[in-house]
Design a protein around this motif. Structure first.
Motif, short mmCIF file in Angstrom:
data_model
loop_
_atom_site.label_atom_id
_atom_site.label_comp_id
_atom_site.label_asym_id
_atom_site.label_seq_id
_atom_site.Cartn_x
_atom_site.Cartn_y
_atom_site.Cartn_z
N ASP A 26 0.83 -1.21 0.00
CA ASP A 26 0.00 0.00 0.00
C ASP A 26 0.86 1.26 0.00
O ASP A 26 0.41 2.32 -0.48
N ILE A 27 2.11 1.16 0.49
CA ILE A 27 3.01 2.32 0.47
C ILE A 27 3.34 2.69 -0.98
O ILE A 27 3.35 3.87 -1.34
N THR A 28 3.60 1.69 -1.79
CA THR A 28 3.87 1.94 -3.22
C THR A 28 2.66 2.57 -3.89
O THR A 28 2.80 3.51 -4.70
N HIS A 29 1.47 2.10 -3.53
CA HIS A 29 0.24 2.67 -4.09
C HIS A 29 0.10 4.14 -3.72
O HIS A 29 -0.18 4.98 -4.58
N GLN A 30 0.33 4.46 -2.46
CA GLN A 30 0.23 5.86 -2.00
C GLN A 30 1.23 6.75 -2.73
O GLN A 30 0.92 7.87 -3.14
N CYS A 31 2.46 6.24 -2.89
CA CYS A 31 3.50 7.02 -3.58
C CYS A 31 3.12 7.28 -5.03
O CYS A 31 3.28 8.41 -5.52
N LEU A 32 2.63 6.27 -5.71
CA LEU A 32 2.27 6.44 -7.12
C LEU A 32 1.11 7.41 -7.29
O LEU A 32 1.09 8.21 -8.24
N LEU A 33 0.14 7.36 -6.39
CA LEU A 33 -0.97 8.31 -6.47
C LEU A 33 -0.46 9.75 -6.35
O LEU A 33 -0.85 10.63 -7.11
N SER A 34 0.43 9.98 -5.38
CA SER A 34 0.97 11.33 -5.17
C SER A 34 1.81 11.79 -6.36
O SER A 34 1.69 12.93 -6.81
N LEU A 35 2.64 10.89 -6.87
CA LEU A 35 3.55 11.26 -7.96
C LEU A 35 2.83 11.45 -9.28
O LEU A 35 3.02 12.47 -9.96
N MET A 36 1.99 10.50 -9.64
CA MET A 36 1.36 10.55 -10.97
C MET A 36 0.27 11.62 -11.06
O MET A 36 -0.06 12.07 -12.15
N ASP A 37 -0.29 12.02 -9.92
CA ASP A 37 -1.30 13.08 -9.91
C ASP A 37 -0.68 14.47 -9.75
O ASP A 37 -1.41 15.47 -9.72
N SER A 38 0.63 14.55 -9.64
CA SER A 38 1.29 15.82 -9.37
C SER A 38 1.33 16.72 -10.62
O SER A 38 1.36 16.22 -11.75
N PRO A 39 1.35 18.03 -10.43
CA PRO A 39 1.49 18.95 -11.56
C PRO A 39 2.78 18.71 -12.34
O PRO A 39 2.82 18.90 -13.55
N LEU A 40 3.83 18.28 -11.65
CA LEU A 40 5.11 18.01 -12.30
C LEU A 40 4.96 16.90 -13.34
O LEU A 40 5.49 17.01 -14.46
N ASN A 41 4.23 15.85 -12.99
CA ASN A 41 4.03 14.75 -13.94
C ASN A 41 3.13 15.18 -15.09
O ASN A 41 3.39 14.84 -16.25
N LYS A 42 2.09 15.93 -14.78
CA LYS A 42 1.16 16.35 -15.83
C LYS A 42 1.80 17.35 -16.80
O LYS A 42 1.32 17.53 -17.91
N ALA A 43 2.91 17.96 -16.35
CA ALA A 43 3.66 18.86 -17.24
C ALA A 43 4.71 18.10 -18.05
O ALA A 43 5.43 18.70 -18.84
N GLY A 44 4.80 16.78 -17.84
CA GLY A 44 5.76 15.98 -18.59
C GLY A 44 7.18 16.10 -18.07
O GLY A 44 8.14 15.88 -18.82
N LYS A 45 7.35 16.41 -16.77
CA LYS A 45 8.67 16.65 -16.19
C LYS A 45 9.02 15.61 -15.11
O LYS A 45 9.87 15.88 -14.26
N LEU A 46 8.39 14.46 -15.13
CA LEU A 46 8.63 13.46 -14.09
C LEU A 46 8.72 12.06 -14.69
O LEU A 46 7.96 11.70 -15.58
N GLN A 47 9.68 11.30 -14.20
CA GLN A 47 9.81 9.89 -14.56
C GLN A 47 9.87 9.08 -13.28
O GLN A 47 10.63 9.41 -12.36
N VAL A 48 9.07 8.02 -13.19
CA VAL A 48 9.01 7.19 -11.99
C VAL A 48 9.44 5.77 -12.32
O VAL A 48 8.98 5.18 -13.30
N ILE A 49 10.32 5.24 -11.47
CA ILE A 49 10.79 3.86 -11.61
C ILE A 49 10.62 3.17 -10.28
O ILE A 49 10.92 3.74 -9.21
N ILE A 50 10.14 1.93 -10.31
CA ILE A 50 9.99 1.11 -9.11
C ILE A 50 11.03 0.00 -9.14
O ILE A 50 11.25 -0.63 -10.18
N ARG A 51 11.69 -0.21 -7.99
CA ARG A 51 12.52 -1.42 -7.85
C ARG A 51 12.07 -2.14 -6.60
O ARG A 51 12.05 -1.56 -5.51
N THR A 52 11.71 -3.40 -6.74
CA THR A 52 11.15 -4.15 -5.62
C THR A 52 12.26 -4.71 -4.73
O THR A 52 13.44 -4.69 -5.08
N ASN A 53 11.85 -5.24 -3.58
CA ASN A 53 12.81 -5.86 -2.68
C ASN A 53 13.36 -7.17 -3.24
O ASN A 53 14.29 -7.75 -2.68
N LYS A 54 12.79 -7.64 -4.34
CA LYS A 54 13.29 -8.82 -5.05
C LYS A 54 14.07 -8.43 -6.29
O LYS A 54 14.32 -9.25 -7.19
#
Length: 255
Positions: free
Chosen positions: A107-135
């Motif tokens: 759920d922490i990953t879910h909360q982070c993605l909601l905040s990041l992908m809904d941000s003005p920075l992302n909607k302006a095309g200025k954000l890249q998000v990468i996930i790396r799991t514990n595996k």
């Protein structure tokens, strides 16, 4: 009496079928119930233009956020279906694995993605998000992806990504999430400055810190690494970081 019993049984059966249908709609959403019961993801409105080739990606000015050590692990339920392990619904499984409950917090990953992908920075095309799991599974997120609002839908989507290695937008060939090679060299631009974040690192004023980075080298891309965990400091342990900072006197959630 037998006729009444038969009517009561039929009513109970109708009630049970109705409850199952409501549960299915609550889980999948009215518009997302399909024959194979896959959960689909949509595109954000007013999506910005993104780089298409290697050269454009290298010159793309953006902030890169890496969610490190995200706790995304799959198990099979009693029906044989894949599920994302979480500390609320899989306590017996976690106990049998000899692990801690706090080590299974997708759920922490879910909360982070909601905040990041809904941000003005992302909607302006200025954000890249990468996930790396514990595996050590690395997932690239398309900035155009609209993250599911509820955790159950997110868990279903992430489970599909981890098992099928790719998620496409509904009714489109646009890839919204995909598993990629676990190497930053293939994903990050040349010369990227990687900065870890932790409550145990040196305290800085974030605005002043970013301003200093721009003065040092305005054209050099920056990647901030954030631990997608409830305990620990995985962002400080990533190989190749040039600095580690703390942005608050208080302990903050990853989101």
């Amino acid at each position: 009496h037998q006729g009444k019993k038969r009517e009561l049984k039929e009513e109970d059966k109708l009630q049970e079928d109705s409850e199952q249908e409501i549960d299915q709609q609550l889980f999948y959403g009215d518009d997302d119930i399909v024959q194979d019961k896959t959960i689909t993801a949509g595109l954000i409105s007013d999506a910005p233009k993104l780089p298409k080739n290697f050269e454009e990606r290298q010159n793309w000015k953006r902030l890169i956020v890496i969610l490190e050590a995200c706790q995304l692990q799959i198990t099979k339920n009693r029906r044989g279906d894949n599920e994302l392990i979480n500390c609320d619904d899989h306590q017996r499984t976690i106990k049998n694995m000899g692990k801690r409950y706090e080590d299974f917090r997708p759920d922490i990953t879910h909360q982070c993605l909601l905040s990041l992908m809904d941000s003005p920075l992302n909607k302006a095309g200025k954000l890249q998000v990468i996930i790396r799991t514990n595996k050590n599974v690395m997932i690239e997120i398309n900035p155009h992806m609209r993250v599911p609002r509820t955790y159950k839908r997110f868990a279903g989507l992430m489970t599909q990504c981890l098992t099928k290695f790719k998620i496409k937008a509904e009714g489109s060939q646009t890839v919204l999430m995909k598993v990629i090679k676990n190497t930053f060299d293939k994903v990050l631009p040349v010369g990227v400055r990687m900065i870890g974040t932790s409550s145990k690192a040196k305290l800085v004023d974030l605005q002043e810190y970013v301003d200093n980075l721009e003065e040092m080298d305005n054209d050099k891309p920056v990647a901030f690494i954030i631990g997608g965990v409830s305990v620990g400091n995985p962002a400080m342990e990533v190989e190749g970081i040039s600095d580690a900072v703390c942005i608050s006197n208080y302990g903050l959630s990853a989101a």
